[in-house]
Design a protein around this motif. Structure first.
Motif, PDB file in Angstrom:
ATOM      1  N   HIS B  97      42.945  40.104  33.976  1.00 30.82           N
ATOM      2  CA  HIS B  97      41.536  39.870  33.653  1.00 30.82           C
ATOM      3  C   HIS B  97      41.373  39.353  32.223  1.00 30.82           C
ATOM      4  O   HIS B  97      40.542  38.480  31.967  1.00 30.82           O
ATOM      5  N   ASP B  98      42.176  39.888  31.305  1.00 28.90           N
ATOM      6  CA  ASP B  98      42.092  39.431  29.908  1.00 28.90           C
ATOM      7  C   ASP B  98      42.379  37.951  29.775  1.00 28.90           C
ATOM      8  O   ASP B  98      41.749  37.257  28.977  1.00 28.90           O
ATOM      9  N   VAL B 100      41.823  35.668  31.846  1.00 31.62           N
ATOM     10  CA  VAL B 100      40.634  34.927  32.286  1.00 31.62           C
ATOM     11  C   VAL B 100      39.567  34.970  31.194  1.00 31.62           C
ATOM     12  O   VAL B 100      38.977  33.959  30.835  1.00 31.62           O
ATOM     13  N   VAL B 101      39.349  36.176  30.666  1.00 31.53           N
ATOM     14  CA  VAL B 101      38.300  36.351  29.652  1.00 31.53           C
ATOM     15  C   VAL B 101      38.633  35.557  28.386  1.00 31.53           C
ATOM     16  O   VAL B 101      37.765  34.921  27.789  1.00 31.53           O
ATOM     17  N   ASP B 102      39.889  35.596  27.994  1.00 32.68           N
ATOM     18  CA  ASP B 102      40.300  34.912  26.757  1.00 32.68           C
ATOM     19  C   ASP B 102      40.643  33.436  26.973  1.00 32.68           C
ATOM     20  O   ASP B 102      40.958  32.733  26.010  1.00 32.68           O
ATOM     21  N   VAL B 123      41.309  37.205  38.838  1.00 28.39           N
ATOM     22  CA  VAL B 123      40.282  38.253  38.930  1.00 28.39           C
ATOM     23  C   VAL B 123      40.556  39.139  40.145  1.00 28.39           C
ATOM     24  O   VAL B 123      40.599  40.369  40.043  1.00 28.39           O
ATOM     25  N   LEU B 124      40.784  38.525  41.288  1.00 33.03           N
ATOM     26  CA  LEU B 124      40.879  39.296  42.536  1.00 33.03           C
ATOM     27  C   LEU B 124      42.185  40.075  42.642  1.00 33.03           C
ATOM     28  O   LEU B 124      42.198  41.209  43.115  1.00 33.03           O
ATOM     29  N   ASP B 127      41.821  43.054  40.616  1.00 31.60           N
ATOM     30  CA  ASP B 127      41.057  44.072  41.346  1.00 31.60           C
ATOM     31  C   ASP B 127      41.932  44.791  42.369  1.00 31.60           C
ATOM     32  O   ASP B 127      41.832  46.008  42.544  1.00 31.60           O
TER      33      ASP B 127
END
Lengths: 338, 338
Positions: B97-98, B100-102, B123-124, B127
């Protein structure tokens, strides 16, 4: 994955979620209070993003299933409140992540959170809500409920990845597609229903009945949602007609029309779904083909099939107001497109 | 948030993680086996994405902390294996996730998963791994461990959102920044350490000692990572020098140089960090200012401070091989930049 219970007060559908709403209203007030308190954080952006979605008028069907199932099974404690709120948090987290994955602009008739705060915030606030959901499950103190809900959380993601892998490929079979929606939608309906009898300490047959009820209700719900994407008005839907089409998301109506179509029609579907260029003309053509092959009506017929399984799952239970309300939910789900 | 234990065999650091690696190697073989089996799914993309990251040579410090803490406290069951694997899954989910965020391109010296499979898959699959982590915690059967780890999962996300909200604002204070890294990095170190004594049924003072050890080790670890971002070679780091700078991510070295700088220097930092236009010349200028204000060395000094707290947290425990190994980890973390 935009699952919204569209209630049009004017239409007088045969069945309604109202009995369920009425039977659970006192508990739902407590659930809503808990939801509000658990989105709180010193980090302002968290309640902002979370409440943008939580306040946007979702009908909270999933937590109502938990509450009703627990009450029907004679549960007298407070943990159904906690688990119902957990279930709604899991759902909200999924929606936040889905909007990022689907690049959706709208959700429940307003801008998707990612359009206001960005994809990054949607990913992270989704993670926060998922973490909070698990904390609340711990508060509820049932290891069995934790097992069911954590398994659902994994299966939901699995269904979404499956959809991602299948996205824009017309080779998706009906069975493939059912596996996708079993994960992405039905698993949470199923878990939400099953944790009620778990809390109440009900026997395995009762647990199994609720698990099956939730699973099949979820399948029916998603299929109707798929049909509505091509058949509802914008107001009913809380999103745009043809969103799935424009996103190239292959759902049951398209799948049926494709399989039943001529070579030329299949060529149209491949071009439309596998490219990003589908426009209003393409949507009009798609609607013509869906009608020609009765693909929307037959999607609803498939939904009705799963609805029947859900009804029969609860058949062995003794008559009660809750049982009637849960059966009405099945009819309501199917009737909202007919 | 790219936390990688960089071990340069040639440099002969004073302390080493080797004692910890040796003491936990038999258990870690079981953890690695479990990790492999639990990334399995009929949905091919899941093990592909998960293993891309899991196989990329992270040192698995967090699960080793769980194993060592459990062993030190005399635990003799098998659940520490399960919890150690859960901890690594939580970490892996966060990294996916990081990135993606960064919007990171690289991770541990190879392409980030999102560059290969896209943001959606990252992301998925994140999850999925988080859901699997919770399922495994349920398998371990300790409600207290579940409480600690689910709370950590929420606090991690909270720290990340805090960083997002603070990103590109030079108004971030050192206290703000500590709150960020307490969440995004130290909370998982802390939880990973605390679940060891929890499984062993240790007394509260022992649990508290491990929680404090993990928390302060995590802070030291992150601060050293921040320093390395401006001081390590690409090979040491597994990512590019100046990544944080180019991403406009405000970390301790920048924060110190900014607060200690002249008006003109502060203007430089604002422009560089708040715009997306920071280039190689800007990085060179940044390095000059960081050196001028001893910002990197003082970041390491701050790290040393937290390292001391971590050491003292374990001080009351009787001497043992595990205790020595855990103390060596602290020294190793700090020494990898000196």
């Amino acid at each position: 994955m935009g699952v919204v219970v569209a209630i049009d007060e004017g239409k007088q559908p045969k069945a309604s979620v109202k009995p369920l709403v009425n039977l659970t209203s006192a508990d739902m007030a407590r659930v809503n209070q808990l939801i509000l308190s658990k989105t709180g954080s010193d980090v302002e952006m968290i309640p902002e993003v979370a409440n943008h979605l939580i306040d946007s008028g979702g009908k909270r069907l999933r937590p109502m299933l938990t509450l009703s199932a627990a009450q029907l099974c004679g549960y007298t404690g407070d943990h159904h409140i906690t688990l119902a709120a957990s279930v709604e948090f899991m759902h909200t987290a999924t929606l936040l992540h889905d909007d990022v994955v689907d690049e959706s602009d709208m959700r429940r008739g307003k801008q998707a959170a990612r359009m206001v705060w960005g994809n990054q915030a949607s990913v992270l606030v989704g993670d926060f809500l998922l973490g909070q959901a698990f904390r609340m499950m711990v508060d509820a103190g049932s290891m069995e409920a934790l097992d069911v809900l954590s398994t659902a959380s994994m299966i939901i993601a699995e269904g979404e990845v499956m959809q991602l892998a299948a996205a824009q490929s017309m080779e998706t079979t009906e069975d493939d597609y059912l596996a996708v929606i079993r994960g992405k939608t039905a698993a949470l309906f199923s878990a939400a229903s099953e944790v009620g009898p778990i809390l109440a300490g009900s026997d395995k047959p009762v647990r199994d009945a609720f698990r099956s009820y939730g699973m099949n209700l979820g399948l029916a719900f998603q299929l109707v949602d798929d049909a509505l994407d091509y058949g509802g008005s914008k107001a009913d839907l809380g999103k745009n007609v043809g969103d799935d089409f424009h996103e190239g998301k292959i759902t049951m109506p398209v799948l049926l029309a494709y399989r039943r179509g001529s070579d030329g029609e299949r060529e149209f579907w491949r071009t439309a779904m596998e490219s990003d260029a589908a426009d209003a003309d393409a949507l009009a053509e798609a609607m013509t083909l869906l009608t020609k092959h009765t693909a929307i009506a037959d999607t609803v017929a498939r939904a009705r099939h799963y609805g029947e399984i859900a009804r029969d799952a609860l058949a062995p239970l003794p008559p009660s107001e809750h049982k009637n309300a849960l059966l009405d939910v099945v009819d309501f789900c199917v009737s909202r497109v007919s």
